[in-house]
Design a protein around this motif. Sequence first.
Motif, mmCIF file in Angstrom:
data_model
loop_
_atom_site.group_PDB
_atom_site.id
_atom_site.type_symbol
_atom_site.label_atom_id
_atom_site.label_comp_id
_atom_site.label_asym_id
_atom_site.label_seq_id
_atom_site.Cartn_x
_atom_site.Cartn_y
_atom_site.Cartn_z
ATOM 1 N N ALA A 48 0.810 -1.177 -0.123
ATOM 2 C CA ALA A 48 -0.051 0.083 -0.063
ATOM 3 C C ALA A 48 1.077 1.260 0.175
ATOM 4 N N ALA A 49 1.791 1.298 0.879
ATOM 5 C CA ALA A 49 2.771 2.444 0.995
ATOM 6 C C ALA A 49 3.515 2.787 -0.379
ATOM 7 N N THR A 50 3.923 1.629 -1.052
ATOM 8 C CA THR A 50 4.820 1.653 -2.281
ATOM 9 C C THR A 50 3.731 2.218 -3.307
ATOM 10 N N ILE A 51 2.465 2.069 -3.665
ATOM 11 C CA ILE A 51 1.756 2.269 -4.386
ATOM 12 C C ILE A 51 1.328 3.872 -4.326
ATOM 13 N N ALA A 52 1.155 4.125 -3.045
ATOM 14 C CA ALA A 52 0.797 5.322 -2.820
ATOM 15 C C ALA A 52 1.910 6.477 -2.907
ATOM 16 N N TRP A 53 3.137 5.907 -2.764
ATOM 17 C CA TRP A 53 4.067 6.832 -3.151
ATOM 18 C C TRP A 53 4.411 7.133 -4.531
ATOM 19 N N PHE A 54 4.221 6.016 -5.301
ATOM 20 C CA PHE A 54 4.098 5.963 -6.900
ATOM 21 C C PHE A 54 3.426 7.082 -7.400
ATOM 22 N N ILE A 55 1.978 7.035 -6.797
ATOM 23 C CA ILE A 55 1.085 8.136 -7.293
ATOM 24 C C ILE A 55 1.256 9.396 -7.028
ATOM 25 N N SER A 56 1.715 9.490 -5.512
ATOM 26 C CA SER A 56 2.089 10.994 -5.161
ATOM 27 C C SER A 56 3.125 11.723 -5.762
ATOM 28 N N HIS A 57 4.333 10.822 -5.782
ATOM 29 C CA HIS A 57 5.450 11.398 -6.186
ATOM 30 C C HIS A 57 5.743 11.303 -7.720
ATOM 31 N N HIS A 58 5.260 10.234 -8.263
ATOM 32 C CA HIS A 58 5.622 9.852 -10.014
ATOM 33 C C HIS A 58 4.675 10.633 -10.581
ATOM 34 N N LEU A 59 3.321 10.381 -10.222
ATOM 35 C CA LEU A 59 2.215 10.822 -11.131
ATOM 36 C C LEU A 59 1.831 12.208 -10.786
ATOM 37 N N LEU A 60 1.602 12.702 -9.650
ATOM 38 C CA LEU A 60 1.145 13.902 -8.948
ATOM 39 C C LEU A 60 2.487 14.958 -8.803
ATOM 40 N N ASN A 61 3.642 14.384 -8.781
ATOM 41 C CA ASN A 61 4.685 15.209 -8.513
ATOM 42 C C ASN A 61 4.359 16.185 -7.069
ATOM 43 N N ALA A 62 3.793 15.511 -6.171
ATOM 44 C CA ALA A 62 3.432 16.441 -5.030
ATOM 45 C C ALA A 62 4.417 16.913 -4.206
ATOM 46 N N GLN A 63 4.269 18.076 -3.551
ATOM 47 C CA GLN A 63 5.436 18.780 -2.906
ATOM 48 C C GLN A 63 5.742 17.867 -1.620
ATOM 49 N N SER A 64 4.695 17.343 -0.972
ATOM 50 C CA SER A 64 4.738 16.430 0.297
ATOM 51 C C SER A 64 4.129 15.118 -0.065
ATOM 52 N N PRO A 65 4.779 14.171 -0.894
ATOM 53 C CA PRO A 65 4.267 12.936 -1.358
ATOM 54 C C PRO A 65 4.349 12.124 -0.027
ATOM 55 N N ALA A 66 4.901 12.266 0.705
ATOM 56 C CA ALA A 66 4.952 11.218 2.014
ATOM 57 C C ALA A 66 3.669 11.221 2.714
ATOM 58 N N PHE A 67 2.716 12.254 2.735
ATOM 59 C CA PHE A 67 1.428 12.146 3.305
ATOM 60 C C PHE A 67 0.743 10.894 2.749
#
Length: 400
Positions: A48-67
């Motif tokens: 779950a954490a890996t999928i969430a990180w991929f979406i938030s960091h690689h797809l959305l390019n979020a400023q705080s992807p760790a959330f």
Amino acid sequence: MADGVVKRRGEPGEEGRLIRVGEWWKRALGSEGYERHTVLLIGKSTLAATIAWFISHHLLNAQSPAFAPFSAVLIMQVTVYQSLLQSMRYVGAVGAGVAVQAGLGFLTGPGLLTFLLVALVALTIGRWPTLGAQGSQVTTAAFFAFSTYVSATSDREKVTQLGQIILLVLIGCAIGILVNVSVVPPLRYRSAEHGIRTLAHALRDLVSDIYPALREHDVDEERTGQWRDRAARTEGLIIQARSGLRTARESLHYNPRRLFRRHRGRTSFEGYGAVLEALERVLYQVASLTRSLDQWAGNEDGYHYGPFLERYADFLGSVSEITQVLAALDEDNLINQSAQLRRLADQAQQCRRRMAEQAAHEGLPLADPARPYGVLVIEAARLMEDFQYACDVLQHHAGH
């Protein structure tokens, strides 16, 4: 030479650790227990954490992807029901924290006074009972939101970053719930069974220590005091057993795995709940029995009570056999065990009647509250009522 000695001394320890690790993994792979649940929880949380990180960091390019991965892991609860419940509370807590920061930040600016007000309001909201264990997340979210707010260069960026925190939390919670539901959703049927076994095991150990001493007339203050203390400590086991039953019931809610369970009895816990209540009453009555023995402690009082104690020991010995079966309760073997319990309950009833007849034959003062005989006879009758009820419930449960 010295090096050789050190090596030889170290080898058994290393070998022992390897053996324990191997046994741990054997239990994890071979049975539905704590070890397997631990492995599944770690694996699912990682996924779950890996999928969430991929979406938030690689797809959305979020400023705080760790959330997102943090949220996904946080709501990976022991049951699907708890995952849903805690995710709603968590989203509410984070939303409240961000809202506090947004309101006060745009009203008073990014100064120290604003931070003080944000902390004060967030800590106050975090005490709201409805948020439960997630109350502390109000303050955490507010502080992160304040940091994001201060680092932003424009009002538009501030709004965007604060909204992104909420979005990442929603994404993480959604992924966590989806993984928990779709990948071996936790189904804790056995926790109800385990609670009953634990209580019965403690009861068996206590009764098995009492009846040989009664048979040998070896009842002194030190020994009865120990019995009384052990009976009093079972309150913690009762609380754990109730928690296990509650977890077992919760594991059915919103859980797709229950649709594929073939065992008809596993979708209902009314039988186990009734047995648990009966065992609770038995433990309270055994505690009363130990108090009576402790107050009396086998002191001479002018009555010939030896044969009565021997009969009472026979009764408790038959009770011990019942608790031994309950301590090994297994839903897959419930039909055979319920028949065995019925037979043992009949034997225990016969022993109880012989004990009561012996007390009357010896002319013991059963109506005298200052002596233990009447209390012991009454507690024996109550014990058998509850054991008989537990046996009847299990037999009914096994037949359905």
